[in-house]
Design a protein around this motif. Structure first.
Motif, PDB file in Angstrom:
ATOM      1  N   ASN A   8       1.073  -1.357   0.174  1.00  0.00           N
ATOM      2  CA  ASN A   8      -0.456   0.117  -0.188  1.00  0.00           C
ATOM      3  C   ASN A   8       0.835   1.551  -0.185  1.00  0.00           C
ATOM      4  OD1 ASN A   8      -2.740  -1.337   0.245  1.00  0.00           O
ATOM      5  ND2 ASN A   8      -2.578  -1.190   2.201  1.00  0.00           N
ATOM      6  N   SER A   9       2.009   1.383   0.765  1.00  0.00           N
ATOM      7  CA  SER A   9       3.329   2.394   0.848  1.00  0.00           C
ATOM      8  C   SER A   9       4.115   2.248   1.415  1.00  0.00           C
ATOM      9  CB  SER A   9       2.259   3.121   1.654  1.00  0.00           C
ATOM     10  OG  SER A   9       2.204   2.537   2.731  1.00  0.00           O
ATOM     11  N   SER A  10       4.480   3.515   2.007  1.00  0.00           N
ATOM     12  CA  SER A  10       6.329   2.802   1.995  1.00  0.00           C
ATOM     13  C   SER A  10       6.169   1.959   3.499  1.00  0.00           C
ATOM     14  CB  SER A  10       6.847   3.730   1.584  1.00  0.00           C
ATOM     15  OG  SER A  10       6.650   4.957   2.916  1.00  0.00           O
ATOM     16  N   THR A  11       5.547   1.494   3.773  1.00  0.00           N
ATOM     17  CA  THR A  11       5.315   0.858   5.258  1.00  0.00           C
ATOM     18  C   THR A  11       6.364   0.369   4.666  1.00  0.00           C
ATOM     19  OG1 THR A  11       3.573   2.175   5.875  1.00  0.00           O
ATOM     20  CG2 THR A  11       3.859  -0.018   7.187  1.00  0.00           C
ATOM     21  N   ASN A  12       7.054  -0.186   6.271  1.00  0.00           N
ATOM     22  CA  ASN A  12       8.112  -1.518   6.296  1.00  0.00           C
ATOM     23  C   ASN A  12       7.377  -2.489   7.053  1.00  0.00           C
ATOM     24  OD1 ASN A  12      10.214  -0.402   4.742  1.00  0.00           O
ATOM     25  ND2 ASN A  12      10.800   1.205   6.583  1.00  0.00           N
ATOM     26  N   ILE A  13       7.085  -3.347   6.407  1.00  0.00           N
ATOM     27  CA  ILE A  13       6.655  -5.139   7.899  1.00  0.00           C
ATOM     28  C   ILE A  13       7.721  -5.370   8.533  1.00  0.00           C
ATOM     29  CG2 ILE A  13       5.003  -6.837   8.000  1.00  0.00           C
ATOM     30  CD1 ILE A  13       4.243  -4.198   7.120  1.00  0.00           C
TER      31      ILE A  13
END
Length: 480
Positions: A8-13
């Protein structure tokens, strides 16, 4: 698990894990109701809270939230289960302690202001949720609940993705409130869920599911614009008074009074007018007591007119405004306030674009008010019978371009979630069930009757309502 980028975005899991209930479930399988089954084609609900950064470091905070989640699941065993379909085609929640998904993510390039101090909701918010665009039928082989904790530079976001065939908004926010209580260390829970399955909502009718499972009924990738419009308590009061104080008589008209004086004399007219005002006042008080249009219905009418204007329909085009209503207190006997599951029905109100725009706000609000008031035990049961005669999934979407669908509620306790470091800054949602005309109502953070409307529209329709003087007159100027 190695770090990965959310789609979805530049969120890092950063990590994923499975959380199990602290104690084994003893709850029997729960049959899905006539309010649950239609939701099998809907996305998982995605709702969550944004918080300022806790003083507790993340390495200490995450185990605390995980332990609280594990203990909370012992009070909500269905959420740790899976869907199952028996040989006859009936769908159940198997309370088998299979566990829920827990995700730790990082978006430390984002600040709280990047989320709340923007006119339109940024796409980066969608990265705060997992199970993106997951259909509820997939709960047969995927967890029914996922919790994602995302670190921001100066805050954290706790996002919940929950199977919509298992919960409605009432059940979801009761679970989130309970999790917050447990996280704070509360021992005695204030709102225990009820898992009874003995109401008219439990039916012998069987939903026939197509091969491969049901699909969503709207375009998941249509271009959309999303904005949270804020309405202060004062603004809503002003709107509600405008709608409910519609002039019903002409006893304030000086020209009429002067004409009466010419006919019957000045001495008699004061007594006549005094009695007239007194009787009219009593009549209006009694009438308004029975049929007062609520603040929420007033807001819905305001939005209905603005969107209809922006869509620029011909006058004979039929428009639809759908409102989700809670049936728990509408049934006789009533369901428990914290009945667990879906206990909602969608009420449509129809009117041509010409009628919506040629009449005033009072008329529009009155159409909504009539439908809400008439949705009693008899009407709830009629909806149930109609579904039993034609079992199907709920057709969610804007099929003719002229629909609005209102979900959620400003009455939900979305800000009653203090996990131990203060109340939330904001409520936000993910991609789930978003289409042109989907509206969600949230309580305003300042409380006191303030309301936030999360509005999803096509870009051109959004631009239209943002330049609509009647609509924007009541919108708070500060960004949410």
């Amino acid at each position: 698990m190695p770090c990965q980028i959310s789609s979805n975005s530049s969120t890092n899991i950063i990590s994923k894990s499975t959380i199990f209930p602290a104690t084994d479930s003893t709850l029997s399988d729960l049959k899905l109701s006539v309010s649950d089954l239609p939701m099998l084609s809907c996305h998982y609900i995605q709702k969550g809270n944004l918080f300022t950064k806790p003083q507790v470091p993340i390495p200490e905070l995450l185990p605390l939230i995980k332990r609280a989640l594990s203990h909370t699941l012992t009070h909500f065993p269905p959420l740790a289960g899976r869907l199952t379909t028996d040989v006859d085609g009936y769908v159940y929640i198997s309370c088998n302690d299979a566990g829920v998904e827990f995700v730790h993510a990082s978006a430390t390039h984002l600040f709280i202001n990047d989320v709340v101090d923007t006119i339109h909701v940024p796409d980066s918010v969608k990265g705060f949720f997992t199970f993106d665009r997951t259909v509820s039928y997939d709960g047969h082989f995927r967890p029914l609940l996922a919790v994602q904790v995302t670190e921001l530079n100066d805050g954290i976001f706790i996002g919940f993705s929950v199977n919509h065939a298992v919960v409605d908004g009432t059940s979801l926010w009761n679970f989130i409130n309970t999790l917050a209580e447990v996280c704070r260390g509360t021992k005695c829970l204030s709102k225990k869920p009820c898992f009874s399955r003995d109401s008219v909502l439990i039916s012998s009718a069987c939903l026939k599911v197509p091969e491969g499972g049901p699909k969503v009924t709207f375009d998941e990738h249509a271009p959309l614009t999303e904005r949270v419009f804020r309405f202060s308590k004062e603004s809503i009061t002003k709107l509600k008074n405008r709608i409910n104080n519609k002039k019903k008589t002409c006893y304030n008209n000086t020209e009429v009074v002067n004409e009466v004086e010419l006919i019957i004399g000045e001495d008699k007219v004061s007594t006549l007018i005094g009695n007239w005002l007194k009787n009219a006042s009593v009549f209006d008080q009694e009438k308004s007591k029975d049929r007062e249009i609520s603040s929420f219905q007033s807001l819905c009418a305001l939005l209905w007119r603005a969107v209809t204007r922006a869509r620029n329909f011909p006058s004979n085009k039929e428009t639809t405004f759908r409102m989700a209503v809670n049936c728990r207190h509408r049934l006789t006997p009533e369901l428990e306030s914290f009945y667990f599951g879906n206990a909602i029905q969608s009420i449509p109100t129809y009117a041509t674009a010409g009628d919506v725009l040629s009449h005033d706000l009072h008329w529009c609000a009155e159409q909504l008010n009539k439908n809400v008031l008439s949705h009693d035990d008899k009407m709830v049961r009629r909806f149930v019978r109609n579904w039993e005669n034609d079992p199907k999934c709920f057709p969610l979407g804007n099929f003719d371009g002229a629909m609005l669908t209102m979900g959620s509620s400003p009455r939900f306790p979305m800000f009653d979630n203090d996990f131990g470091w203060g109340k939330p800054v904001a409520v936000r949602s993910g991609w789930a069930n978003k289409f042109d005309g989907k509206i969600s109502a949230f309580p305003g953070r300042e409380g006191g009757g303030s309301v936030d409307l999360e509005v999803v529209l096509s870009p051109e329709t959004m631009a239209g309502i943002e330049s609509d003087p009647e609509f924007m007159e009541y919108v708070s100027s500060d960004v949410c």
